[in-house]
Design an enzyme around this catalytic site. Structure first.
Site, PDB file in Angstrom:
ATOM      1  CD  GLU A   1      -2.935   1.326   0.627  1.00 23.87           C
ATOM      2  OE1 GLU A   1      -3.818   0.478   0.696  1.00 23.87           O
ATOM      3  OE2 GLU A   1      -2.965   2.291  -0.150  1.00 23.87           O
TER       4      GLU A   1
ATOM      5  CB  THR B   1      -3.969   8.142  -1.927  1.00 23.15           C
ATOM      6  OG1 THR B   1      -5.067   7.380  -2.407  1.00 23.15           O
ATOM      7  CG2 THR B   1      -3.984   8.102  -0.411  1.00 23.15           C
TER       8      THR B   1
END
Ligand code: HSE
Length: 307
Positions: A128, A180
């Site tokens: 991630e 993000t």
């Protein structure tokens, strides 16, 4: 067993008031992944979709997660992964987490369940971080565990599985990309104490509402004083989507992860479908292209597909 096929679900992180700590898994969309053992201690990535994601393992979220797992085992073999993404990267519904979590859950099956779910989340977080630049577990935890999870601490990793009543989710994905890392950069690093108090009161009340199956408490707690006012500016028609969804009966909702997707929770599927229509009407009046998903919360997380 030499290879295994899994289905890795999209997830909604933050859940309005729980920035970087709350998340749940959706029943759709899902990425498809095939992981196989290979004789070399390495990771190979084969992309079977149109997204042209990196194939260099350390630059690919699934690859980085599997490299992390390989570092933890003293074996001579490695993994090859075929990835077919249906969760669009940059959509805000945990696309990178699905790749990372799907890869390590599949690999763990090939290793006869050598690692716990908590350890799998640790490996997936190493994937991630490649995508978001931050090591947080609010998407990977529900993807691995299923259901609704609370990450009490990232380091050491402490994941709490929450009980939840039947809930249906409507997610609209306007076809714009919000990275993000960019959506994190614009956030304030300091907040007012009164906003912090409101936020942790809402998180606690939301968890209580979920445990008790108190839909009205859930609805009252879906409020975000800190992140939403800043990030919602990046999402076209955000306020209108929220207003019309609530008018259609949604309990509440907000930005999914770092956006641009917007999610709404409803008590019944009928209401979730009415919310879908309300969202459709808002974006249909614009030039913005969009996808909408309606699904119950997925209690299983990554699942083994027919092999
Ligand atoms: N908690 C993360 C964020 C989720 O909002 O930045 C996105 O990965």
């Amino acid at each position: 067993m030499k290879e295994i096929r899994v289905s890795a679900p999209a997830t909604v992180a933050n859940v309005v008031c729980g920035f970087d700590c709350l998340g749940f898994a959706l029943s759709a969309p899902n990425d498809e992944m095939l992981v196989r053992l290979i004789d070399e201690k390495t990771v190979r990535i084969i992309n079977c979709d149109e997204y042209t994601l990196p194939t260099e393992p350390k630059k690919n979220v699934a690859g980085a997660a599997l490299l992390s797992m390989l570092r933890a085992i003293d074996e001579d073999f490695g993994f090859e992964v075929e990835i077919t993404k249906h969760i669009k990267p940059g959509s805000g519904i945990g696309s990178s987490s699905a790749s990372a979590a799907g890869a390590v859950v599949a690999a763990n099956h090939l290793l006869n369940q050598r690692f716990t779910k908590r350890e799998l989340v640790e490996f997936a977080m190493d994937g991630e971080v490649v995508a978001s630049g931050a090591r947080h577990a609010d998407n990977v935890a529900p993807c691995v565990f299923g259901g609704f999870t609370l990450v009490r601490s990232n380091h050491p990793l402490d994941i709490v599985e929450l009980e939840f009543p039947p809930l249906f989710v409507t997610v609209v994905h306007p076809q714009i990309e919000v990275k993000t890392s960019d959506a994190r950069e614009i956030l304030k690093q300091k907040i007012a104490l009164k906003d912090a108090v409101a936020q942790w009161s809402n998180v606690a009340a939301l968890v209580a509402g979920l445990q008790k199956g108190d839909y009205q408490l859930i609805a009252r707690s879906l409020e975000d004083r800190i992140i939403e006012p800043i990030r919602s500016i990046l999402i076209p028609k955000f306020d209108e989507i929220k207003r019309e969804s609530k008018a259609a009966g949604a309990l509440g909702g907000g930005i999914s992860g770092s956006g641009p997707s917007i999610f709404m929770l409803s008590e019944t599927e009928t209401t979730a479908r009415a919310v879908e229509n309300a969202m459709r009407d808002v974006y249909a009046a614009t030039e913005i292209e969009f996808n909408i998903y309606v699904s119950p919360i997925n209690a299983s997380g990554v699942t083994i597909a027919d092999n």
